[in-house]
Design a protein around this motif. Structure first.
Motif, PDB file in Angstrom:
ATOM      1  N   PHE A   1      -1.136 -14.223   3.494  1.00 33.67           N
ATOM      2  CA  PHE A   1      -1.730 -12.899   3.588  1.00 33.67           C
ATOM      3  C   PHE A   1      -0.880 -11.902   4.369  1.00 33.67           C
ATOM      4  CE2 PHE A   1      -5.713 -13.466   1.382  1.00 33.67           C
ATOM      5  CZ  PHE A   1      -5.896 -12.159   0.922  1.00 33.67           C
ATOM      6  N   THR A   2       0.338 -11.744   3.896  1.00 37.70           N
ATOM      7  CA  THR A   2       1.224 -10.716   4.427  1.00 37.70           C
ATOM      8  C   THR A   2       0.923  -9.414   3.699  1.00 37.70           C
ATOM      9  OG1 THR A   2       2.927 -11.381   2.834  1.00 37.70           O
ATOM     10  CG2 THR A   2       3.019 -12.358   5.039  1.00 37.70           C
ATOM     11  N   GLN A   3      -0.334  -9.004   3.780  1.00 36.21           N
ATOM     12  CA  GLN A   3      -0.822  -7.817   3.087  1.00 36.21           C
ATOM     13  C   GLN A   3      -1.784  -7.062   3.993  1.00 36.21           C
ATOM     14  OE1 GLN A   3      -1.991  -8.699  -1.138  1.00 36.21           O
ATOM     15  NE2 GLN A   3      -1.557 -10.820  -0.584  1.00 36.21           N
ATOM     16  N   PRO A   4      -1.904  -5.757   3.813  1.00 29.83           N
ATOM     17  CA  PRO A   4      -2.859  -4.997   4.635  1.00 29.83           C
ATOM     18  C   PRO A   4      -4.292  -5.355   4.267  1.00 29.83           C
ATOM     19  CG  PRO A   4      -1.966  -3.607   2.903  1.00 29.83           C
ATOM     20  CD  PRO A   4      -1.181  -4.895   2.856  1.00 29.83           C
ATOM     21  N   SER A   5      -5.237  -4.866   5.053  1.00 27.04           N
ATOM     22  CA  SER A   5      -6.656  -5.103   4.795  1.00 27.04           C
ATOM     23  C   SER A   5      -7.342  -3.769   4.530  1.00 27.04           C
ATOM     24  CB  SER A   5      -7.308  -5.807   5.999  1.00 27.04           C
ATOM     25  OG  SER A   5      -8.681  -5.998   5.781  1.00 27.04           O
ATOM     26  N   CYS A   6      -7.543  -3.463   3.272  1.00 23.89           N
ATOM     27  CA  CYS A   6      -8.074  -2.153   2.881  1.00 23.89           C
ATOM     28  C   CYS A   6      -9.565  -1.996   3.179  1.00 23.89           C
ATOM     29  CB  CYS A   6      -7.844  -1.910   1.393  1.00 23.89           C
ATOM     30  SG  CYS A   6      -6.111  -1.828   0.904  1.00 23.89           S
ATOM     31  N   LEU A   7     -10.320  -3.091   3.164  1.00 24.03           N
ATOM     32  CA  LEU A   7     -11.772  -2.975   3.295  1.00 24.03           C
ATOM     33  C   LEU A   7     -12.219  -2.508   4.673  1.00 24.03           C
ATOM     34  CD1 LEU A   7     -13.198  -6.016   1.287  1.00 24.03           C
ATOM     35  CD2 LEU A   7     -12.604  -3.716   0.516  1.00 24.03           C
ATOM     36  N   ASP A   8     -11.391  -2.706   5.697  1.00 19.57           N
ATOM     37  CA  ASP A   8     -11.749  -2.211   7.023  1.00 19.57           C
ATOM     38  C   ASP A   8     -10.723  -1.213   7.568  1.00 19.57           C
ATOM     39  OD1 ASP A   8      -9.820  -4.140   7.273  1.00 19.57           O
ATOM     40  OD2 ASP A   8     -10.725  -5.166   8.981  1.00 19.57           O
ATOM     41  N   CYS A   9     -10.031  -0.543   6.656  1.00 20.94           N
ATOM     42  CA  CYS A   9      -9.052   0.479   7.063  1.00 20.94           C
ATOM     43  C   CYS A   9      -9.712   1.854   7.059  1.00 20.94           C
ATOM     44  CB  CYS A   9      -7.859   0.466   6.105  1.00 20.94           C
ATOM     45  SG  CYS A   9      -6.623   1.748   6.463  1.00 20.94           S
ATOM     46  N   ASN A  10      -9.552   2.602   8.147  1.00 16.17           N
ATOM     47  CA  ASN A  10     -10.167   3.923   8.262  1.00 16.17           C
ATOM     48  C   ASN A  10      -9.612   4.921   7.251  1.00 16.17           C
ATOM     49  OD1 ASN A  10     -11.777   3.107  10.417  1.00 16.17           O
ATOM     50  ND2 ASN A  10     -10.221   3.659  11.939  1.00 16.17           N
ATOM     51  N   LEU A  11      -8.405   4.651   6.732  1.00 17.26           N
ATOM     52  CA  LEU A  11      -7.780   5.563   5.791  1.00 17.26           C
ATOM     53  C   LEU A  11      -8.150   5.289   4.335  1.00 17.26           C
ATOM     54  CD1 LEU A  11      -4.179   5.738   7.318  1.00 17.26           C
ATOM     55  CD2 LEU A  11      -6.059   7.356   7.636  1.00 17.26           C
ATOM     56  N   ALA A  12      -8.886   4.214   4.102  1.00 15.96           N
ATOM     57  CA  ALA A  12      -9.205   3.810   2.728  1.00 15.96           C
ATOM     58  C   ALA A  12      -9.814   4.931   1.880  1.00 15.96           C
ATOM     59  CB  ALA A  12     -10.118   2.594   2.742  1.00 15.96           C
TER      60      ALA A  12
ATOM     61  N   THR B   1      -4.975   2.293  -2.325  1.00 17.31           N
ATOM     62  CA  THR B   1      -6.117   1.389  -2.426  1.00 17.31           C
ATOM     63  C   THR B   1      -7.016   1.679  -3.623  1.00 17.31           C
ATOM     64  OG1 THR B   1      -7.835   0.308  -1.105  1.00 17.31           O
ATOM     65  CG2 THR B   1      -7.765   2.712  -1.045  1.00 17.31           C
ATOM     66  N   SER B   2      -6.637   2.650  -4.458  1.00 15.13           N
ATOM     67  CA  SER B   2      -7.467   2.985  -5.615  1.00 15.13           C
ATOM     68  C   SER B   2      -7.311   1.983  -6.756  1.00 15.13           C
ATOM     69  CB  SER B   2      -7.134   4.394  -6.123  1.00 15.13           C
ATOM     70  OG  SER B   2      -5.768   4.465  -6.522  1.00 15.13           O
ATOM     71  N   SER B   3      -6.333   1.083  -6.633  1.00 12.68           N
ATOM     72  CA  SER B   3      -6.162   0.022  -7.635  1.00 12.68           C
ATOM     73  C   SER B   3      -5.481  -1.165  -6.968  1.00 12.68           C
ATOM     74  CB  SER B   3      -5.322   0.508  -8.823  1.00 12.68           C
ATOM     75  OG  SER B   3      -3.945   0.515  -8.498  1.00 12.68           O
ATOM     76  N   ASN B   4      -5.259  -2.221  -7.738  1.00 10.72           N
ATOM     77  CA  ASN B   4      -4.584  -3.402  -7.198  1.00 10.72           C
ATOM     78  C   ASN B   4      -3.096  -3.429  -7.560  1.00 10.72           C
ATOM     79  OD1 ASN B   4      -5.190  -3.843  -9.941  1.00 10.72           O
ATOM     80  ND2 ASN B   4      -5.119  -6.060  -9.696  1.00 10.72           N
ATOM     81  N   LEU B   5      -2.559  -2.290  -7.992  1.00 11.67           N
ATOM     82  CA  LEU B   5      -1.160  -2.252  -8.419  1.00 11.67           C
ATOM     83  C   LEU B   5      -0.187  -2.328  -7.242  1.00 11.67           C
ATOM     84  CD1 LEU B   5      -1.224   0.423 -11.281  1.00 11.67           C
ATOM     85  CD2 LEU B   5      -1.196  -2.079 -11.464  1.00 11.67           C
ATOM     86  N   TYR B   6      -0.486  -1.600  -6.157  1.00 13.96           N
ATOM     87  CA  TYR B   6       0.415  -1.544  -5.001  1.00 13.96           C
ATOM     88  C   TYR B   6      -0.414  -1.453  -3.726  1.00 13.96           C
ATOM     89  CZ  TYR B   6       3.687   0.083  -8.604  1.00 13.96           C
ATOM     90  OH  TYR B   6       4.445   0.212  -9.745  1.00 13.96           O
ATOM     91  N   ASP B   7       0.233  -1.747  -2.587  1.00 18.68           N
ATOM     92  CA  ASP B   7      -0.379  -1.434  -1.304  1.00 18.68           C
ATOM     93  C   ASP B   7       0.649  -0.751  -0.413  1.00 18.68           C
ATOM     94  OD1 ASP B   7       1.181  -3.395   0.112  1.00 18.68           O
ATOM     95  OD2 ASP B   7      -0.259  -4.955  -0.408  1.00 18.68           O
ATOM     96  N   CYS B   8       0.244  -0.370   0.786  1.00 21.92           N
ATOM     97  CA  CYS B   8       1.112   0.419   1.659  1.00 21.92           C
ATOM     98  C   CYS B   8       2.259  -0.385   2.263  1.00 21.92           C
ATOM     99  CB  CYS B   8       0.294   1.071   2.768  1.00 21.92           C
ATOM    100  SG  CYS B   8      -0.637  -0.099   3.783  1.00 21.92           S
TER     101      CYS B   8
ATOM    102  N   THR C   1      -1.387  -6.378  -5.439  1.00 15.50           N
ATOM    103  CA  THR C   1      -1.858  -6.637  -4.085  1.00 15.50           C
ATOM    104  C   THR C   1      -3.279  -7.197  -4.069  1.00 15.50           C
ATOM    105  OG1 THR C   1      -2.291  -5.638  -1.915  1.00 15.50           O
ATOM    106  CG2 THR C   1      -2.704  -4.269  -3.862  1.00 15.50           C
ATOM    107  N   CYS C   2      -3.568  -7.984  -3.054  1.00  9.85           N
ATOM    108  CA  CYS C   2      -4.920  -8.504  -2.826  1.00  9.85           C
ATOM    109  C   CYS C   2      -5.513  -7.881  -1.562  1.00  9.85           C
ATOM    110  CB  CYS C   2      -4.900 -10.018  -2.674  1.00  9.85           C
ATOM    111  SG  CYS C   2      -4.251 -10.905  -4.099  1.00  9.85           S
ATOM    112  N   ALA C   3      -5.011  -6.720  -1.184  1.00 11.32           N
ATOM    113  CA  ALA C   3      -5.375  -6.098   0.088  1.00 11.32           C
ATOM    114  C   ALA C   3      -6.855  -5.742   0.197  1.00 11.32           C
ATOM    115  CB  ALA C   3      -4.534  -4.841   0.319  1.00 11.32           C
ATOM    116  N   HIS C   4      -7.522  -5.546  -0.939  1.00 12.34           N
ATOM    117  CA  HIS C   4      -8.942  -5.191  -0.892  1.00 12.34           C
ATOM    118  C   HIS C   4      -9.816  -6.249  -1.562  1.00 12.34           C
ATOM    119  CE1 HIS C   4      -7.939  -3.854  -4.932  1.00 12.34           C
ATOM    120  NE2 HIS C   4      -7.091  -2.985  -4.425  1.00 12.34           N
TER     121      HIS C   4
END
Length: 367
Positions: free
Chosen positions: A322-333, A339-346, A352-355
């Motif tokens: 899990f070398t990925q960000p966590s979108c579900l608890d990110c204030n910027l989401a 985070t609008s799709s699973n194509l890329y993350d920051c 990505t599996c970030a969300h």
């Protein structure tokens, strides 16, 4: 030997790496129309059934690879496939542990056949123990028919205890009051394990109306109920598996932990059920487009060759550690385009599996 590099670290993949569990989606067709069904927001895809030629090619490779467990599940109801009993038998003939995930509507019809071919475990999805509420959640469903099927299986197995009977209960704002009574309901039917899960909302409105985890009052009620259930199970026996009610810091992927993969009805190999089809969901007020992630197709590739493809290995490594960000608890989401799709993350991961809600154990995989 395959070496993955991350910063100053090198991680080696063992040379005999292979999938140990395979989820087989024999169909995306279903005789129910549940209010939380993924298929409601599926796009750019058609429904279909796996043909026998494709299935038998897959079964041959399961034996060659040494797969230990097969789960008949997916985005449809397995028992609606006209050849399902024969399919199960072909897998069981290899000595593989077989799990059948079902809505239970056709269980009474197929109980004898399922028992005779030696299914090891049956997981029945039941989202209410009240007849009218069950029908409103699982449109097209009749609770008494499901109960009949479960009892038929229980009577057939007798003291043998096989197949094991489990129950999956998806919690929402409508059935939250049922939760406290589910273990007793299950025990009366011979069900030894109950798995609870939150829903995956299909839109912002659906989440606001149906999801328990976004409502602090409901979360508080559910937490108390979970505590009471745990005490009851300790005193009278049985088994329950409870999800998290909130996003947690630590994450893990059930498919990666179990060395599992997902084979669609058309032969495409996906890393999990969440990324097996194109669809839309919503978490914490953010709607996301989920594009199917496909690493190959067993029609023209060997399963083991797909498993060790460089792009699949990179995906598995990123998701295992899990070398990925966590979108579900990110204030910027709410403002972030990544985070609008699973194509890329920051952090540049693609896909990505970030969300992923499964990684936070808010919802449960069919494994």
């Amino acid at each position: 030997m395959v070496i993955m590099r991350y910063s100053e670290w090198e991680v080696n993949l063992i040379k005999d790496s292979r999938p140990e569990e395979v989820v087989i989606e024999v169909t995306t067709e279903c005789n129910y129309s549940c209010i939380h069904c993924f298929r409601s927001t599926m796009f750019d895809e058609c429904l279909g059934r796996m043909n026998l030629g494709l299935f038998r090619k897959l079964v041959n490779e399961l034996g060659e690879v040494g797969v230990k467990k097969v789960v008949f599940s997916g985005w449809g109801e397995p028992l609606t496939h006209p050849m399902i009993v024969g399919m199960i038998k072909e897998v069981k003939d290899l000595g593989i542990y077989v799990v059948l995930n079902t809505n239970g509507s056709l269980l009474a019809k197929y109980a004898n056949d399922i028992y005779n071919v030696g299914v090891d475990e049956i997981v029945v999805s039941v989202d209410s123990i009240e007849t009218d509420l069950y029908r409103s959640i699982r449109s097209g469903g009749i609770l008494s028919k499901v109960i009949e099927g479960i009892l038929t299986v229980d009577n057939l197995r007798g003291y043998k205890g096989t197949p094991k009977l489990s129950m999956l209960f998806t919690i929402n704002s409508l059935n939250i009051d049922d939760v406290i009574n589910v273990p007793t309901f299950a025990r009366k039917l011979g069900i030894g394990r109950v798995i609870f899960s939150h829903i995956i909302p299909l839109s912002k409105m659906h989440e606001k109306k149906m999801a328990v985890y976004v409502n602090e009052s409901l979360v508080s009620r559910l937490s108390k109920t979970f505590s009471e259930l745990s005490k009851e199970v300790l005193s009278v026996g049985g088994s329950i598996s409870l999800p998290n009610n909130r996003v947690i810091a630590s994450r893990s992927c059930p498919f990666m932990i179990n060395k599992a993969l997902f084979v669609r009805w058309d032969g495409h190999v996906a890393p999990c059920i969440n990324y097996s089809h194109n669809w839309i969901n919503s978490f914490f007020g953010v709607e996301r487009i989920v594009y199917a992630v496909k690493f190959g197709n067993i029609l023209n590739e060997r399963l083991i060759d797909i498993w060790v493809k460089p792009e699949y290995l990179r995906f598995r490594a990123r998701t295992t550690f899990f070398t990925q960000p966590s979108c579900l608890d990110c204030n910027l989401a709410p403002y972030c385009t990544y985070t609008s799709s699973n194509l890329y993350d920051c952090l540049g991961n693609t896909p990505t599996c970030a969300h992923c809600p499964y990684s936070h154990d808010l919802v449960r995989c069919p494994l």
